[in-house]
Design an enzyme around this catalytic site. Sequence first.
Site, mmCIF file in Angstrom:
data_model
loop_
_atom_site.group_PDB
_atom_site.id
_atom_site.type_symbol
_atom_site.label_atom_id
_atom_site.label_comp_id
_atom_site.label_asym_id
_atom_site.label_seq_id
_atom_site.Cartn_x
_atom_site.Cartn_y
_atom_site.Cartn_z
ATOM 1 N N PHE A 1 9.489 60.587 48.180
ATOM 2 C CA PHE A 1 8.307 60.508 49.036
ATOM 3 C C PHE A 1 8.449 59.364 50.032
ATOM 4 C CE2 PHE A 1 6.424 62.745 45.443
ATOM 5 C CZ PHE A 1 5.580 63.653 46.063
ATOM 6 N N ASP A 2 8.133 59.647 51.287
ATOM 7 C CA ASP A 2 7.855 58.571 52.227
ATOM 8 C C ASP A 2 6.520 57.959 51.804
ATOM 9 O OD1 ASP A 2 7.877 57.002 54.678
ATOM 10 O OD2 ASP A 2 6.342 58.389 55.378
ATOM 11 N N LYS A 3 6.311 56.667 52.095
ATOM 12 C CA LYS A 3 5.059 56.023 51.683
ATOM 13 C C LYS A 3 3.968 56.203 52.726
ATOM 14 C CE LYS A 3 4.299 51.537 52.039
ATOM 15 N NZ LYS A 3 3.017 51.426 52.785
ATOM 16 N N THR A 4 4.171 55.604 53.901
ATOM 17 C CA THR A 4 3.104 55.542 54.892
ATOM 18 C C THR A 4 2.830 56.910 55.498
ATOM 19 O OG1 THR A 4 3.764 53.292 55.409
ATOM 20 C CG2 THR A 4 2.321 54.392 56.980
#
Length: 729
Positions: free
Chosen positions: A406-409
């Site tokens: 997963f990307d965070k932002t």
Amino acid sequence: MAGVTTKSLSTATLEIEPTGGRSRESTALSLERRLRAIAGVHEADVSFRAGVIHLTYDESVTTLDEIKRVIREFGVTIQEAEEGLVDSETFERGLRIESAFVGITFFGMVAGLVTSWLSGPAIVASVSYGLAYVFGGWYGLKGAIQTLRHWAVDIDLLMILAALGALLIGAPFEGAMLLFLFSLSNVLQDYAIGRSRRAIHALMELRPESAQVLRDGEEVAVPVEAVEVDEHFVIRPGDRIPLDGVVTSGQSTVDQSSLTGESVPVSKEPGDEVFGGTINEQGSLEVRVTHRASESAIARLIHMVEDAQSERAPTQRLIDRLEQPYVLGVLAMTALAVIVPLTFNRPFDPTFYRAMTLMVAASPCAVIISTPAAVLSAIAAAARQGVLFKGGEHVESAATIDAVAFDKTGTLTEGDTKLTDFHVRDDVEIDGLEITPEQLLAWAAAVQERSEHHLARATVDGARERDLDVPGAVDFQATVGKGVRGVVEGHTVHIGNARYFDTIPTDNSVEGLDAGVETLETLQAEGKTSVLVAVETDEHVHIVGWLAFTDTLRPGAAEMVAALRNIGVEHIVMLTGDNQAVAQDIAEEVGIDEVRAELLPEQKVEIVEELVRRYGKVAMVGDGVNDAPALATATLGVAMGAAGTDVALETADVVLMADDLQKIPYAFGLGRATRRTLLTNFVIAFGAIALMITTILTAGLPLPLAVVGHEGSTVVVSLNGLRLLGFRT
């Protein structure tokens, strides 16, 4: 029909009238080979079941008109319905005609049987059976002839030969029964496949035919096709929104479930996007048009689902390639079943009868239809929930994912970063000018106005909320993943993380860096993302202060991670350019296994490659823009919240039209359900074939029972695949 051009390469999706009978893909493969032989055609995917041809071609070498000419010469009718939508009236009319043929076949079969039982006139029985053979075999014969024209064979040929064989040995009822059940099964399959397509095309019917457009200060009802970009229209409570646009005035909530699958209405205010076909609730809105009717989010969704339906899943491709050799094998087996017993002086009639029964039993109709019935239903079900699979291959890939990155932002977090702190170092002066916190923020906002980074947007928003006078900036430069610089009111201003200040091209030291880094570490320990602000002079680069930000975790993130584990995902990773402390706090709150922080975009790609080596099948979930390289590297790229994002639609394998984390386990769960359905269908199809052949050879199974078993298994796998239209997690 949809076309997208990149330099000289173009893609186009053509809707065609399905041709042939039960097995259409042998002809489809022949057409694919013919199209790929055209100079300039790079790729051609043909599906007669889906009624779609997807093309990639070089428009500097060939034209779409030339490709259409070849398709028509091949004997395929291209649908010219507006905006590429299926002509539903034509489809329904064709289905009614097929159904009528089935009715006539049934009448002829029953009339012939009753006449024979009652020892009625032979001419009546002959005419009755004749009707059954003509109308029951019409579509199968057309399909067999078309396939033979291209030097191929298919299942339609087997059915016609079996029916004629039964007639030849004096068993006209058995032949008529075969054709009746064969044509009835065809109608049921066409209905099943057509329903999965209509489930998507029904979305377009949600869009109003006209819009209340503001022209010369008055509201005018204008057909949606005639509304231009940048015109304004008015929406009242309860209205359907006719076109995509941006709210310019008013506040309301909008039900977007028809497009994004969101169950809760979404608040809208000036600056927010709205989409055609969605429903305005209690407020009134004025909206500026951003896309023409043919380019709306719903139109793009339909076109991309059409593309997806034309791209066959790997299992389907394998079956399609094996169909012709399998059919040839069945014909050879049938010939041997006649020739071998006759060489031992066995009677012709029972020998030939058993051979025809074997031909029917061994025909792989259920195998052929099992994959498209399931995969097309899965694609349609997902699209209705706001999840777009860009091909059957990706439905199958979703079933095999063992690890997710997963990307965070903007993915796990809202991406709506807020400025929380802005401070100036004690006793700092630049060329005799004392820097105040407000001036620090104004200068930082001046530089950040030129950047698209989420921290930059938060800085600018923070300055606007405080009504600061933000000056202009020139000579803007960005260092990816580290920081930016620009000249504001004659001063060179630097903004970035600690790594950025190692890259500043200056012979002078960075004054105050140690104190600044210490402050950043303190802020980051509090769960805040922070950057330093510095001003360059002739002698030094001075750290003058710092900015700190926070991001909000998306609701349901922890539940989403738990759901992924429940469906069998082994390992979950978070990839972010943010600092380790902030990332670790979020990971612990959500329940993520591994955190990789302070990453540059190319480092995300390297980590995804590493995960692929460790786990085999890896999905990457991001925003489809900044994470494009990593999305492309993963086994399955998933883009979040892409209803209005062209880049995300082009980049990912799976597109989530809304920012709904729960759609991720839905997509993977649907993939797994599709795989289970395929396995069940194969067990039914191959099991029925094996059981019938064994029974024919050992117990003399009669032809009518072989017909029932053959067609029954085909109907069962069709209906089993159709169940996926109602899939829910």
